[in-house]
Design an enzyme around this catalytic site. Sequence first.
Site: not given
Ligand code: HXC
Ligand code: NAP
Length: 293
Positions: A22, A27, A47, A105, A113, A156, A171, A197, A199
Amino acid sequence: MNYTKPMLKDGSLDNQVIVVTGGGSGLGKAMTKYFLELGAKVVITSRNIEKLQKVKIELEAATNGIVLPVQCDVRDYKQVENVLTETLKAFGKVDGLLNNAAGNFISPTERLSANAFDTIIDIVLKGTKNCTLAFGKHWIDTKQEKATVLNIVTTYAWTGSAYVVPSATAKAGVLALTRSLAVEWAKYGIRFNAIAPGPFPTKGAWDRLLPGNLKDKFDMTKRVPVGRVGEHQELANLAAYLMSDFSAYVNGEVITIDGAEWLKGAGQFSMLEDIPQEMWDMLEAMIRSKKNK
Ligand code: HXC
Ligand code: NAP
């Protein structure tokens, strides 16, 4: 206050090869940039290869460093093994693994699901496991003198959190993996640590955790006792330290960098922060008046 400035001295990561999952956004990109500034060669994976190629150009120009982009979905063990192969082909070795990739999310859990729940577990927990196992086997097989794994978790991971239950579950697993292997693989020279981390605004996280006007409704700065969100450089400073040999005696640790956000949420009387200063004389008098009654 200079917490937005780089912390370590130049060359602190010279000759190090570090893989950042990622590494093309948020980050992961910020930590990659700082590793490059400190002399490391960095393999960034995600990806989306087009995104990674753009980031390579941007970060190489900004740092004079060397970036290798490799497409990899961390859910797929074969793709993870390919990252290792490509890294060794390009640089001949790998010293550090930063498990940063994540999916998340907000959602009431009953709306999810089975596949939605699995998707988060697969990216966060299984992805971290896949990378750790592939790289760990390599380090052990080749008897590499030392290596470092750094996992990004959340606060968390130990408190749990409503509305992000798959992420909290995953996590927590990553934290258990960190602590377990810190002990088991220390004999192979492999160190494991984690950062939790608070926020740190990124587009990826904020779009999925605070969509629409939730950003205004739930001001994250109000949750943090130090009164602000995190700066990417201060996280990068901590990550670089944990990746470097300066932290050689730090193993199995999770370091929280959240301005005491989670402790404020946990403390039973944190709400007394809202009591105006002028009320404390009256409250004290009321309490004292109850003595021996
Ligand atoms: C309910 C949802 C949904 C939503 C997706 N799904 N979004 N369900 N509410 N908002 C469901 C879909 O319908 C599907 O189920 C399944 O989840 C998979 O969805 P896809 O879109 O096919 O998955 P994919 O393309 O692999 O994408 C993965 C993803 C997407 C997690 C859904 O958001 C993503 O690519 N995220 C990567 C970056 C990311 O999330 N960054 C944030 C990290 S922040 P069905 O049953 O319909 O097939 C973090 C911080 C923590 O971790 C702490 C902060 C303080
Ligand atoms: P982000 O920009 O969405 O980073 C997530 C990264 O993961 C993206 O680069 C994404 O790239 C990659 N990724 C997602 N699904 C993947 C898969 N299946 N295979 C390979 N790569 C994948 O969010 P961020 O805030 O920087 O988060 C980074 C890390 O910090 C995460 O572990 C998160 O849980 C943690 N964190 C963040 C916060 C915050 O406040 N931001 C707080 C606590 C912890 P692609 O979509 O291109 O694959």
